[in-house]
Enzyme design. Structure first.
Site, PDB file in Angstrom:
ATOM      1  N   TYR A 158     -43.111 -27.366  30.571  1.00  0.00           N
ATOM      2  CA  TYR A 158     -42.519 -27.078  29.397  1.00  0.00           C
ATOM      3  C   TYR A 158     -40.986 -27.133  29.645  1.00  0.00           C
ATOM      4  O   TYR A 158     -40.338 -26.897  30.542  1.00  0.00           O
ATOM      5  CB  TYR A 158     -42.627 -25.418  29.131  1.00  0.00           C
ATOM      6  CG  TYR A 158     -43.929 -24.874  28.875  1.00  0.00           C
ATOM      7  CD1 TYR A 158     -44.808 -25.970  28.123  1.00  0.00           C
ATOM      8  CD2 TYR A 158     -44.221 -23.879  28.868  1.00  0.00           C
ATOM      9  CE1 TYR A 158     -45.844 -25.711  27.687  1.00  0.00           C
ATOM     10  CE2 TYR A 158     -45.493 -23.441  28.448  1.00  0.00           C
ATOM     11  CZ  TYR A 158     -46.554 -24.204  27.823  1.00  0.00           C
ATOM     12  OH  TYR A 158     -47.974 -24.002  27.501  1.00  0.00           O
ATOM     13  N   SER A 211     -50.456 -20.736  20.595  1.00  0.00           N
ATOM     14  CA  SER A 211     -49.712 -21.045  19.162  1.00  0.00           C
ATOM     15  C   SER A 211     -50.358 -20.263  17.944  1.00  0.00           C
ATOM     16  O   SER A 211     -51.018 -20.518  16.926  1.00  0.00           O
ATOM     17  CB  SER A 211     -49.977 -22.416  19.013  1.00  0.00           C
ATOM     18  OG  SER A 211     -49.301 -23.235  19.902  1.00  0.00           O
ATOM     19  N   PRO A 212     -50.203 -19.051  17.972  1.00  0.00           N
ATOM     20  CA  PRO A 212     -50.960 -18.035  16.823  1.00  0.00           C
ATOM     21  C   PRO A 212     -50.375 -18.101  15.641  1.00  0.00           C
ATOM     22  O   PRO A 212     -51.101 -17.491  14.727  1.00  0.00           O
ATOM     23  CB  PRO A 212     -50.685 -16.573  17.641  1.00  0.00           C
ATOM     24  CG  PRO A 212     -49.484 -16.721  18.448  1.00  0.00           C
ATOM     25  CD  PRO A 212     -49.524 -17.940  18.844  1.00  0.00           C
ATOM     26  N   GLY A 249     -53.061 -26.723  12.436  1.00  0.00           N
ATOM     27  CA  GLY A 249     -53.361 -27.962  13.237  1.00  0.00           C
ATOM     28  C   GLY A 249     -52.889 -27.863  14.468  1.00  0.00           C
ATOM     29  O   GLY A 249     -53.129 -26.940  15.255  1.00  0.00           O
ATOM     30  N   VAL A 255     -45.943 -23.777  11.037  1.00  0.00           N
ATOM     31  CA  VAL A 255     -46.092 -22.683  10.834  1.00  0.00           C
ATOM     32  C   VAL A 255     -46.883 -22.112   9.423  1.00  0.00           C
ATOM     33  O   VAL A 255     -46.618 -22.618   8.408  1.00  0.00           O
ATOM     34  CB  VAL A 255     -45.175 -21.532  10.691  1.00  0.00           C
ATOM     35  CG1 VAL A 255     -45.164 -20.115  10.404  1.00  0.00           C
ATOM     36  CG2 VAL A 255     -44.447 -21.760  12.117  1.00  0.00           C
ATOM     37  N   PHE A 256     -48.096 -21.485   9.474  1.00  0.00           N
ATOM     38  CA  PHE A 256     -48.886 -21.205   8.370  1.00  0.00           C
ATOM     39  C   PHE A 256     -48.108 -20.030   7.168  1.00  0.00           C
ATOM     40  O   PHE A 256     -48.276 -20.204   5.935  1.00  0.00           O
ATOM     41  CB  PHE A 256     -50.250 -21.210   8.376  1.00  0.00           C
ATOM     42  CG  PHE A 256     -50.632 -20.018   9.290  1.00  0.00           C
ATOM     43  CD1 PHE A 256     -50.717 -18.638   8.750  1.00  0.00           C
ATOM     44  CD2 PHE A 256     -50.861 -20.125  10.856  1.00  0.00           C
ATOM     45  CE1 PHE A 256     -51.033 -17.475   9.713  1.00  0.00           C
ATOM     46  CE2 PHE A 256     -51.227 -18.968  11.479  1.00  0.00           C
ATOM     47  CZ  PHE A 256     -51.231 -17.569  10.966  1.00  0.00           C
TER      48      PHE A 256
END
Ligand code: NAP
Length: 305
Positions: free
Chosen positions: A52, A215-216, A220, A225-226
């Protein structure tokens, strides 16, 4: 923040963990504020990886907090290894040197958990076993786990590795439901019934391996972000309605949806914003009903048989 007993380990951990993948470009002050907010909210679990920020995430985490033994004892630190420039590497030599690098950057003598980051096609499980035993014996790593692995890959490791595999970090969110879709659509001649991961969710439950969804909030392969995203109008309408009814934000509902699953997963959230982190932590006080959980699942475009 609820604490959960991590199966096959000697520790309790916050049911939500903070992922440190995105902190490398933050200032020391921003990192300190984020991590102290996490601690104030009851988050004691921090997820790192050697790669990271090219190592900068681990380094700046310790630097920003002036890592010291008293603070270190308040934290459960997890890191990962095995992804290199252009290839994956689970060789004994690499695992050992990667851990030394992480310990140096994190300014600590040990990590609580080491995960193998992404499957290495050339893995020799005997070598992994040797590396794990050395790391356990010299006290550099307390517990071990994997990430993005399917049941047979874990079985292969377990044939040789003496330590328990306590975690499997997998992508799972309202918009990435691969690990549950096939189970809902068994025996159907549709795409959703295709089992792409060898029933990893059931395997982990059967073997007391805690799943850590990564990645909650992303759709994709962490493309965006949804939440509050025009690409997901029905889903956002549903989440917002439930959030309003429960008096929390949409971010809290997205995490409450994961926590509602009885596998007792530990989501790794990657926000760098202390205010948002506080909102997310409210998820720990929310229990979605069964109908609400399914309504969110179907609002994301999934169909029930
Ligand atoms: N094992 C693996 O292969 C793997 C892969 C990827 C990640 N991970 C781990 O999982 C952790 C989380 O991954 P991630 O950072 O991709 O996850 P995430 O929590 O889904 O996404 C966080 C990102 O979304 C942004 N965001 C925008 N609106 C948001 C909202 N309403 N709620 C929450 N976030 C919002 C955040 O911005 P702000 O910072 O401005 O809030 C941040 O950039 C990583 O830190 C890492 O530890 C593991």
């Amino acid at each position: 923040m609820k604490q959960i007993q991590i199966a096959n380990s000697d520790f309790h951990a916050s049911e939500i963990a903070l992922g440190c993948m995105r902190i490398s470009e933050l200032s020391n002050q921003e990192i300190s504020s984020l991590v102290n907010t996490a601690l104030d909210e009851g988050i004691n679990f921090f997820d790192h990886a050697d790669i990271y920020g090219g190592g900068k995430s681990e380094e700046k985490f310790a630097e920003a907090l002036s890592m010291n033994p008293a603070l270190r004892e308040k934290m459960i630190l997890q890191t990962k290894c095995g992804i290199r420039q252009g290839y994956f590497d689970f060789s004994k030599e690499h695992i050992l040197e990667a851990v030394d690098g992480s310990l140096r950057r994190l300014r600590t003598d040990y990590v609580d958990v080491l995960l193998l980051h992404r499957p290495d096609a050339l893995v020799e499980p005997e070598e992994v076993a040797e590396a794990f035993t050395i790391l356990q014996n010299n006290g550099k790593v307390k517990h071990f786990g994997v990430s993005n692995q399917n049941p047979m890959q874990i079985e292969l490791l377990r044939k040789f590795v003496k330590q328990e595999i306590i975690f499997n970090q997998l992508q799972f969110s309202i918009t990435n439901t691969g690990v549950i879709d096939a189970g809902i659509n068994v025996n159907m001649e549709i795409d959703a019934s295709v089992d792409r991961d060898g029933s990893i969710l059931d395997y982990c439950r059967l073997n007391d391996i805690t799943i850590q969804p990564w990645s909650p909030f992303q759709y994709g392969f962490f493309e965006g972000v949804f939440l509050d995203n025009d690409k997901f109008p029905e889903l956002n309408q549903k989440i917002n309605a439930i959030a309003a009814a429960k008096g929390v934000t949409n971010s809290a509902i997205a995490i409450a949806w994961i926590l509602r699953h009885p596998a007792r997963m530990q989501p790794i959230v990657g926000t760098t914003n202390p205010g948002r982190l506080r909102d997310i932590c409210k998820a720990s006080d929310v229990t979605l009903t069964r109908p609400e959980w399914y309504e969110i699942y179907t609002a994301a475009g999934n169909k029930l048989p």
